[in-house]
Each structure stands twice: as C-alpha cells, then as structure tokens.
Write an enzyme that holds these catalytic residues in place. Structure first.
Site, PDB file in Angstrom:
ATOM      1  N   ARG A  95       0.866  -1.178   0.000  1.00  0.00           N
ATOM      2  CA  ARG A  95       0.000   0.000   0.000  1.00  0.00           C
ATOM      3  C   ARG A  95       0.904   1.229   0.000  1.00  0.00           C
ATOM      4  O   ARG A  95       1.779   1.370   0.860  1.00  0.00           O
ATOM      5  CB  ARG A  95      -0.860   0.004   1.248  1.00  0.00           C
ATOM      6  CG  ARG A  95      -1.692   1.251   1.330  1.00  0.00           C
ATOM      7  CD  ARG A  95      -2.251   1.474   2.696  1.00  0.00           C
ATOM      8  NE  ARG A  95      -3.071   2.674   2.673  1.00  0.00           N
ATOM      9  CZ  ARG A  95      -3.236   3.463   3.726  1.00  0.00           C
ATOM     10  NH1 ARG A  95      -2.652   3.187   4.868  1.00  0.00           N
ATOM     11  NH2 ARG A  95      -3.989   4.532   3.637  1.00  0.00           N
ATOM     12  N   HIS A 184      -8.235   6.680   0.028  1.00  0.00           N
ATOM     13  CA  HIS A 184      -9.099   5.500   0.235  1.00  0.00           C
ATOM     14  C   HIS A 184      -9.485   4.859  -1.102  1.00  0.00           C
ATOM     15  O   HIS A 184     -10.510   4.169  -1.192  1.00  0.00           O
ATOM     16  CB  HIS A 184     -10.422   5.855   0.955  1.00  0.00           C
ATOM     17  CG  HIS A 184     -10.262   6.316   2.371  1.00  0.00           C
ATOM     18  ND1 HIS A 184     -10.990   7.366   2.868  1.00  0.00           N
ATOM     19  CD2 HIS A 184      -9.484   5.878   3.378  1.00  0.00           C
ATOM     20  CE1 HIS A 184     -10.660   7.554   4.142  1.00  0.00           C
ATOM     21  NE2 HIS A 184      -9.736   6.657   4.472  1.00  0.00           N
TER      22      HIS A 184
END
Ligand code: ADP
Length: 404
Positions: A95, A184
C-alpha cells in the site's frame, strides 16, 4: 498463488498473506512501536489447519527490516506457520498512500517507480517515506518476488480537471502539484466492484456513491465504474468530519487561529490532524462512545453526530446531482458497516430521490446480502465490508499476470 500485502507506517508494519486461489487470508499481523524500546507483535493464523491462533508478544524491534523478518518468522514458524518457506510468496503488494499524478494504476516496482514515489514525498511526508522503506526491505527479503505498489490515490486519477483543481494561482499546481487527489481509493474501488456484482451488472455500467466512513472518512462519486469526484483533497485532511480531523474548513480560519493564538504551522497542523473532528466537538472520537453519551443527554455529543451526518449528506446530495442517475449508495468501513443510526440519518428523506431505507434490513444487513433499501427502491443502498488487503492482492496479481 500466495501474495503478501504490506502496509508500512512510520513505526508500524501491517501484513496479510493471501491465497489467491479462492481469495482467502492465510495469516495477518501487525508489528508496532518499531524503533522503540519495546515493540509489539500481534499475529493471527486464519487457516483452519493452524486453528486460527492469535499470538501476541512484546520484544524490541529495532527497524523495519527486523519487523519484516519478524513477520516472515511467524508466517514460516515450524508447526504454527502457514507456509514452509518465504519462497512460497509469489509477489508482494504494497500500500502506498500517495502516487501524485504519476500513477493511474498499480505499478510493478522498478527504479523509475521508486523515483516517482520518492518525488511524491512532499505531498505525503509522513506516509510515503515509510511506504518506500517497506518496499526496499521487502526487495531485500524477497528478491525472487515481484513487488507491486498500489496507490490510495490512483483510483481517483479519473476525476476531471474542473473537479480536482483548486482556484489558486496556476503556478502552485504546476510547480508544487497543489490539487485534489483523493484517498481510500482501494477501498472505494473494492466496494464498487462488490456493489456492481450485487446489482448483477458490469462495473463499467453502474453509477455509485460510496461512503467509506471509518476513523478517516471519504465519499466518492463513481460514474460508469470510475471515480469522478471524492471528498478528500490534496491531503486526507479535507472533506468529511472524521474522528480527529475536521474536514473542509474556510481557509481564513487557519490564519485567524495563527494570529489570535500565535500558533506555528506545525502546531496548527497537529490540531487539525489530532484534536479536531468529532473529538474537537465532544471530546470523543469513537462513534460508539459518542452515541452512548448522546443517549444520556450530552448535548455536544448529539451535536457532533448531527454535524457528522450533515456533512455526509452534503456530499451525498452533491454527488446525486452530479451523477444524475445513481444505482446504489454503499456504506463501508468501521462506521459505515456497523452504525445503523448513522446510515439511517444519512438516507433520511430521500424517497423523492428514489432511495428508501428499510429499518429492519438496516439493522441486520448481513441477513439481506448487505442490502438495506426497501423492496422496489429504485436506488439501492448496501452495506459492504471493505477489504483493502484483498483489493491490493487482486491488483498485485493482475500486475504480475500482465493484466493491468
Ligand atoms: P480505520 O481503519 O480508519 O482506523 P475503521 O474503518 O476501523 O477505521 O473505523 C473505526 C471507527 O469505526 C471507530 O473509531 C468507530 O468510530 C467506528 N465504529 C466501529 N465499530 C462501531 C460500531 N459498532 N458502531 C459505531 N461505530 C463503530
């Protein structure tokens, strides 16, 4: 194919090992307080063979390399590990919080990708250095495995220019990259895919509003499967009211506070990051505590709930108008998945827009495949638990297989 997903913070390392045949997690864990005198390791085996054990212990973890070694040690531990050797890991998905304008999709890590992540550090000074560290350590420990960077911002790179620009001097955009990016993205993308599946239509055919409401929160407008707007901005401070972040603010307020209190920019930043939002209003940032206090008559807690919902409705309303036709509104993350009262308040009075929530379904969405709207409601609302690790693993697998 086994994929290790890594989410590296400045003093923490979160990991999950997934088996992509059947898409299930084999094990996951968190190494915290890296670099402090006493680190903490929490590890869970998910596979039936190892009985789903949960292991927690403390020991000094000097750096991210040691943290990654600790994780590998747990994954391969004789008797309790879920793999025999780290060579079973086919790829590592990372990530990465900020991809700036460099990345519209996940990228297989090479020198150019590392350089671009490095160049994006000014936009995410707390997150990108840690994410880079995670990639470098994983490259050392898993030299056989391709590394893939999956960016929180990438999904929003389809937002049109008229929506992502700030009305500031043009050179700020050109020279410093000042614009809205949104975050997000992996979560919005995951629930969008799931929602399309539940609607029984291809993602490229559906218009959605996805609400990721957790301690950080953002809402996304998705047109024909791609992001066309989102509530967060250049940084994750913008948009909705969150646990400790206040979201959108008249910029004049910042100058006023600086002048009145003689505060420096780092001091104001700390307040905007950690002391604002729900916590700023009522002293608490967990919705469960705030509901309990509001139920006992605490006026500030009630106000915090009303403010939270009001801001959500502002975005939902704006995106309804922008999209014109909405197939589904999706709630996800800690609050979105678990708080029927907030969902109900967010959707109240929307029958004229084609959305009617069924109170019974809203209280037990799991019994109705997540659907909380009344039968016949033209716009459907769903509760869909997010799974960012699975989305990162899927995107990593696609990159490795050359599909992305
Ligand atoms: P993050 O991953 O951003 O830390 P989460 O998505 O886990 O956040 O959401 C955490 C928040 O979800 C908590 O701060 C709390 O406000 C909220 N939350 C969790 N469970 C519930 C619940 N049962 N009811 C209401 N809110 C909840």
């Amino acid at each position: 194919m086994k994929i290790l997903v890594i989410n590296c913070g400045s003093s923490s390392l979160k990991y999950q090992l997934l088996e992509m045949d059947g898409e299930h997690a084999l094990a996951s864990g968190l190494v915290e307080r890296i670099g402090e005198s006493e680190g903490k390791v929490s590890h869970q085996n998910h596979s039936d063979a190892t009985g789903g054990q949960f292991i927690v212990y403390e020991k000094p973890i000097s750096d991210h390399r040691s943290a990654m070694n600790e994780a590998v040690g747990r994954l391969t531990a004789p008797g309790t590990g879920v793999i025999a050797s780290h060579s079973e890991i086919a790829a590592v998905g990372h990530r990465v919080v900020h991809g700036g304008e460099y990345f519209q999709k996940p990228a297989r890590v090479d020198q150019n990708v590392l350089k671009a992540i490095q160049q994006t550090i000014p936009l995410a000074p707390l997150h990108n250095p840690a994410n880079l560290m995670g990639i470098k350590v994983a490259q050392e420990l898993f030299p056989h495995a391709p590394q893939v960077a999956v960016f929180d911002t990438a999904f929003h790179q389809t937002i049109p220019a008229f929506a992502y620009h700030y009305a500031l001097p043009w050179s700020y955009y050109e020279q410093m990259g000042v614009r809205r990016y949104g975050f997000h993205g992996t979560s919005h993308q995951y629930v969008a895919r799931e929602a399309a599946a539940r609607l029984g239509r291809p993602l490229s055919d559906v218009n959605l509003i996805t609400a990721h409401l957790g301690s950080g929160a953002s809402i996304c407008a998705i047109e024909k499967g791609v992001s066309v707007d989102t509530s967060m901005g250049m940084t994750p401070l913008g948009g909705l009211i969150m646990g400790t972040r206040g979201g959108n603010l008249d910029p004049g307020v910042i100058m006023y506070i600086a002048e009145q209190k003689g505060m420096s920019l780092p001091e104001i930043n700390a307040v905007l990051q950690k002391e604002s939002g729900l916590k700023g209003i009522c002293g608490m940032n967990d919705l469960r505590d705030i509901h309990a206090a509001a139920d006992k008559g605490d006026a500030r807690s009630r106000l915090a709930l009303d403010m939270f919902v009001y801001r959500c409705r502002q975005y939902i309303g704006a995106y309804f108008f922008q999209l014109g036709r909405v197939d589904s509104l999706v709630f996800t993350a800690g609050i979105g998945e678990n708080d029927p009262a907030i969902r109900e308040s967010c959707c109240r009075g929307m029958a004229s827009l084609g959305l009617t929530v069924d109170p019974l379904r809203n209280r037990n969405p799991e019994k109705y495949r997540g659907e909380i709207t009344a039968a016949g409601s033209p716009v459907r609302a769903y509760v869909i638990p997010t799974n960012e690790e699975l989305e990162i693993a899927r995107q990593t697998a696609d990159v490795v297989k050359g599909k992305s």
